[in-house]
Structures are given as C-alpha cells and as structure tokens.
Design an enzyme around this catalytic site. Structure first.
Site, short mmCIF file in Angstrom:
data_model
loop_
_atom_site.label_atom_id
_atom_site.label_comp_id
_atom_site.label_asym_id
_atom_site.label_seq_id
_atom_site.Cartn_x
_atom_site.Cartn_y
_atom_site.Cartn_z
N GLY A 41 0.86 -1.18 0.00
CA GLY A 41 0.00 0.00 0.00
C GLY A 41 0.89 1.22 0.00
O GLY A 41 2.12 1.14 -0.05
N SER A 42 0.26 2.39 0.08
CA SER A 42 1.03 3.63 -0.03
C SER A 42 2.07 3.78 1.08
O SER A 42 3.17 4.30 0.84
CB SER A 42 0.08 4.83 -0.01
OG SER A 42 -0.74 4.80 1.14
N GLU A 44 3.88 1.62 2.39
CA GLU A 44 5.00 0.70 2.26
C GLU A 44 5.95 1.06 1.11
O GLU A 44 7.08 0.57 1.04
CB GLU A 44 4.48 -0.74 2.02
CG GLU A 44 3.81 -1.36 3.22
CD GLU A 44 2.49 -0.69 3.56
OE1 GLU A 44 2.29 -0.33 4.74
OE2 GLU A 44 1.67 -0.48 2.64
N GLU A 63 -3.82 -10.48 2.08
CA GLU A 63 -2.82 -10.60 3.13
C GLU A 63 -2.84 -11.96 3.83
O GLU A 63 -1.80 -12.43 4.30
CB GLU A 63 -2.98 -9.48 4.16
CG GLU A 63 -2.60 -8.10 3.67
CD GLU A 63 -3.71 -7.40 2.91
OE1 GLU A 63 -3.50 -6.24 2.50
OE2 GLU A 63 -4.79 -8.01 2.72
N HIS A 86 0.19 -3.86 4.70
CA HIS A 86 -0.24 -2.48 4.57
C HIS A 86 -0.98 -2.01 5.82
O HIS A 86 -2.15 -2.35 6.04
CB HIS A 86 -1.15 -2.33 3.35
CG HIS A 86 -1.67 -0.94 3.14
ND1 HIS A 86 -0.89 0.18 3.29
CD2 HIS A 86 -2.91 -0.49 2.81
CE1 HIS A 86 -1.60 1.25 3.04
NE2 HIS A 86 -2.84 0.88 2.75
N HIS A 297 22.25 5.87 30.98
CA HIS A 297 21.37 6.77 31.73
C HIS A 297 21.46 8.17 31.14
O HIS A 297 20.65 8.55 30.31
CB HIS A 297 21.75 6.76 33.22
CG HIS A 297 20.80 7.51 34.10
ND1 HIS A 297 21.07 7.77 35.42
CD2 HIS A 297 19.60 8.06 33.84
CE1 HIS A 297 20.06 8.45 35.95
NE2 HIS A 297 19.17 8.64 35.01
N GLY A 418 15.95 1.96 39.00
CA GLY A 418 16.32 3.36 39.21
C GLY A 418 15.24 4.17 39.90
O GLY A 418 15.49 5.30 40.31
#
Length: 545
Positions: A41-42, A44, A63, A86, A297, A418
């Site tokens: 599709g567009s 891709e 698909e 797509h 970090h 953390g």
C-alpha cells in the site's frame, strides 16, 4: 544449539548518503533474507524502493495468503520469512493466517507501513494506532521504533527475536517517513553482530573464547549483577585472575559480582554512551557476562564502540541479547560459562601484582555534618565484614564504592529500575532472608519517604535490620542531573525539615541522631547488640554520584 551466523559479504557497498532504508536493506541481506512476501500500500512504497537486486518481491493478492505463503516457506526451509503488510487494514486481513504461524512457531518478521510520525496521534488516514498492540497475542514480540534512528536496531532485534529461544512471528510497525532519514554511524555495528544460543557452552565455543581471551593484549571483563544472582562470583574471580584483565561492573549494578577492592577492579562503568566508549577504547577484547549491553542513563551520544575492539556478550536472557546494538551475543547458562572459561584459560605465566586497593582519607564531621565518605569508612571499620548493604542513596555512589570493602556474595542490593522506594522495604526483606548476617540499609532522605511504612513491619516482626538515613535535605542526584541538563532553576529539589527520629519512633523503631564519629560507632554497636530494628539519622553534606 541454535545459531544465526550472518555473513556480511553480501551487503551492499555504502551509499554516498546512508539512509535508514539502505541500512535495513543491507541487514536483510546479512540475515539471508532474499524475498519479501507482501501486498503493498502507499505506506509501504518508501521502504520498497531501491530494493537490492538480490531481494525478490513475492506478491500475494490478499494478506491472509501472503502470511500463509511466508509461513509455509519458513516451516519448510527453517529460515526467517519476511512479510510486508499495509498498515492496520492489511495487518487485520492477515490475522487469521497469523494464528497458524503463532502455534506453529514459524519465524516470521512481519513489517507494516505506518503513517508519517507526526500525524499518527491525529488518527490520520491509514494510521496504525497503537500498532504494537494490534497483533497481540499472536506475535511473540512487537514494536514501533521510538524514532527513525532506532529503526535499524529494532529491525535487527526483530529478526533475532523471530529465531531466538522458542521461534515465532514478530511484528514491526515503521512510519514511512523514517526510511529517508540519514543513518546513524553506529548502525554499521549492526552489520557485525552475531547471535547464538547454547544450553551449555560447547567445547568448540569454549576453545574459541578462551583462545580470544588468551591472545588479547589488553582484555577487559565487565560483570553484571546476574553473576551474583546465580552465585558465580568465585568463577568470575578465577577467570579474572587467570587473565589478568581489568574488571568493571556494568552500568547501574543492582548486585555485586566481584570484590570492589580487588586489585583488578576498576569500578562501575559510567552510564553514558560517550563515557563507556572512552573507557573501553583502551582494550582489544571486552567480555561482558551477565549484564545488558548497556543500560545507559545520562544521554551523551557517541560511537558505541571503537572499530578495533572485539566485543563478546554472554547472557542468559535472549531479550538482552537481541536488543543489544552491537557485539557477538551468546545466550547460555552464565554460571556454567564462567566455570568453563575459568578452567580453560590458564593463569598468566608472569603474574601481574595487583595489590588490594586502598581507601581515600576521610575527614571527621564538622558541626555535626558528615561527609558521606566518612560514614562509609566508619561502616567498613565497625560493621561485620559480611554485612549485606541495601543502598538507595544515589548521590553518594562515588563515596560508597571508594570506601566500602565488599567481598561476600549478596553483599549489595540496589533498585534495578532506578525508581525510588525499593531501599527501605527491601532492607527488611533482605534481613528476613539473610538471618545469619547483618543487613544495613543506606537510604537517602529523599528515598526514605517512598518506603517509610516498612519501618512498622520491621518493628512488628522484630526484624533486626539497621537503617542509616543520610540526611542532606535535598534530592542530591537530581541536583547533579540539573547541572548535566543545564536546568538549574527547576522546582521540587529540596525535602527539608523531615524528622526521621519521630517518624521511626512513631512506627515503633528505636532511632538515634548522631553528630560525631563516637556517636555513630556507639549507635551502630547498640543497634547490633539489641537484636531489634534501629534507625540512625546522619546529617551529611551534598555530594555527587
């Protein structure tokens, strides 16, 4: 053994302008991916342009058929099959076939084109909203890279994840404006990566690795917290001493896998890309065992690794191995790997004398204010040698490592994420587990407030843990970070006027404030002798991590 050995000779010559697309195309060739099963599709089209001539496009008219063909190819060949769908609609059409792929553990790398990044949040036409959630639970891993710069690394991780451990389909959503972005210089390291899995290092792997270690002119060993978790400390020490290597801890360690005053110990690796690269530039071989590569970090961008550094990563976590941006990764039992390597690498013929490290001098308190280094020096001198420390005082890290002498396994615990709030409650839990050892929690006054109610539990169950609250009236680590980020005027930095004595006593824990060395020594001795929980409040000056 499951191994992916990726030949780089088929990769394209570097473009005059390396783009994210050209790097990913090269990675496809490196991984032996020579066909794309798809229905475009567009979104891709920007990915599919300039395909290398070695890569064929296999068109399917729906698909579900596309995924079915790829599934059949993957199962019959045992290779990764590449699928291009797509956006959300194409992915949805493929879901029926994807159920088969999931249960057959077919190694599929499924990519889907996404709308331009800045328009996704507006639900623009052909946006794949919350794309990583779309294929769950029918994919073992799914991702939309956080930035265009992370697309090549994410693609590399996708291919490795599809094959790692229990194979299966993975899903990667990529905004179509990412493909034209200029590639990062670090992406070239992805083309040198390799990945393998062994339940136990094979004889050939041990021979190869021990040969690399023995031949290295200047090796470094970087140990992770997992070495202490699995009890491989003694094997790590033997390997280090046999090689004569410098030993570091991986950034932000939450356990201690190596004695911190051993003559070969060189400290904790700094947690920035630039600082790690600078530190490791002096070595020709770096062996990382039991740690991610790496948990950075503070953001200081640079090359990840010098071109002449051989980098080996041994871990028991496939996810750590697949997401790493560089190095040769081996997924195996890390304790057994250390034992085998320690046996295989003979001691150096000429031993290098590396005396146990000394301690910097410290100053006595002034007007009742301690330097944190003084507190740690007093603990080293007056606490039992096998004391287990639970530490949540970030701004005193440098002083802690310079003053403490930790030699026993399970001597050190730190919040792995953390986030604050681990230290004080964890000290209670560690003391409950290590009943034959003294546990001391070293807690900053900012951190203490997140877990203060654990004092009540300690009192109710007579858990003889000792809490030392270092009180400087501020979030010291944040003040340091405000300098790094050039944000000196941010609010919320200070936590003054907290009476920890009253808080502790209110929860039923005996508490003392100390102003001198003698006060501290007496309070520590009294707490140990009582067999009950105690809190010692120590006023300290402000230091940096």
């Amino acid at each position: 053994m499951k191994t992916q050995e990726y030949a780089a000779e088929k990769t394209m010559a570097p473009d005059s302008k390396r783009t994210v697309r050209s790097v990913v195309h090269d990675l496809m060739l490196k991984h032996g991916i020579f066909r794309i099963f798809g229905n475009p599709g567009s979104n891709e089209l920007p990915f599919l342009t300039d395909l290398p001539e070695e890569i064929d496009y296999v068109l399917g008219l729906h698909e579900q058929a596309v995924v079915g063909m790829a599934d059949g190819f993957a199962q019959a060949s045992g290779e990764v099959a590449f699928v291009n769908l797509h956006a959300a609609s194409g992915t949805g059409n493929a879901m029926g076939a994807l159920t088969n792929s999931f249960y057959s553990r077919s190694p599929l790398v499924i990519t889907a084109g996404q709308q331009v990044r800045e328009t996704i949040g507006m639900h623009s036409f052909l946006s794949n909203v919350e794309a990583p959630q779309l294929t769950k639970p029918l994919t073992k891993w799914s991702c939309e890279p956080a930035s265009a710069s992370d697309v090549p690394r994410s693609f590399n991780e996708a291919v490795m994840q599809a094959q790692a451990s229990a194979p299966g389909p993975v899903y990667l959503s990529i905004p179509y404006d990412d493909w034209e972005h200029e590639a990062n210089a670090n992406d070239e390291l992805l083309l040198r990566r390799s990945y393998s899995e062994e339940h136990e290092l094979s004889a050939s792997a041990v021979e190869h690795l021990s040969g690399l270690i023995s031949a290295a002119a200047r090796p470094a060993i970087i140990l992770g917290s997992a070495v202490d978790t699995v009890g491989a400390n003694s094997a790590a020490i033997t390997l280090a001493e046999n090689t004569g290597a410098d030993v570091y801890l991986a950034p932000s360690p939450y356990r201690l896998p190596f004695p911190n005053k051993h003559g070969q110990f060189r400290g904790v690796l700094p947690a920035s890309i630039r600082a790690v690269n600078t530190t490791l530039a002096a070595y020709d071989l770096v062996l990382v065992i039991g740690a991610p590569v790496f948990r950075y970090h503070q953001h200081e961008p640079d090359h990840y690794l010098g071109e002449d550094v051989e980098f080996i990563h041994i871990t028991d976590d496939p996810n750590e191995a697949t997401r790493a941006p560089f190095g040769t990764a081996i997924v195996t039992d890390i304790k057994r790997a250390l034992e085998l390597l320690a046996e295989a690498v003979p001691p150096q013929e000429t031993a290098i004398e590396r005396p146990w490290q000394s301690y910097p001098a410290t100053e006595t308190p002034v007007d009742g204010i301690f330097d944190p280094a003084r507190v740690f020096a007093l603990l080293r001198e007056h606490a039992p040698v096998d004391t287990s420390y639970v530490v949540e005082s970030t701004s005193t890290n440098a002083d802690f490592w310079s003053q403490m002498d930790l030699q026993e396994p399970a001597s050190y615990f730190w919040p792995a994420s953390g986030g604050l709030g681990f230290g004080l409650p964890a000290a209670v839990g560690v003391q409950m587990a290590l009943t034959d050892r003294q546990v001391i929690g070293i807690i900053g006054d900012g951190s203490a407030n997140y877990g203060i109610t654990a004092l009540w539990t300690a009192a109710q169950y007579d858990i003889p843990v000792i809490f030392i609250v270092l009180k400087n009236g501020t979030y010291g680590a944040l003040r340091w970070f405000s300098q790094l980020l050039d944000t000196p005027d941010t609010p919320g930095m200070d936590v003054p006027d907290i009476d920890f004595l009253s808080l502790a006593q209110g929860y039923g824990v005996q508490a003392h404030a100390v102003d001198t060395d003698e006060d501290f020594i007496a309070a520590l001795a009294g707490a140990r002798a009582s067999g009950k929980p105690h809190l010692i409040e120590v006023r300290t000056n402000l230091t940096q991590p």
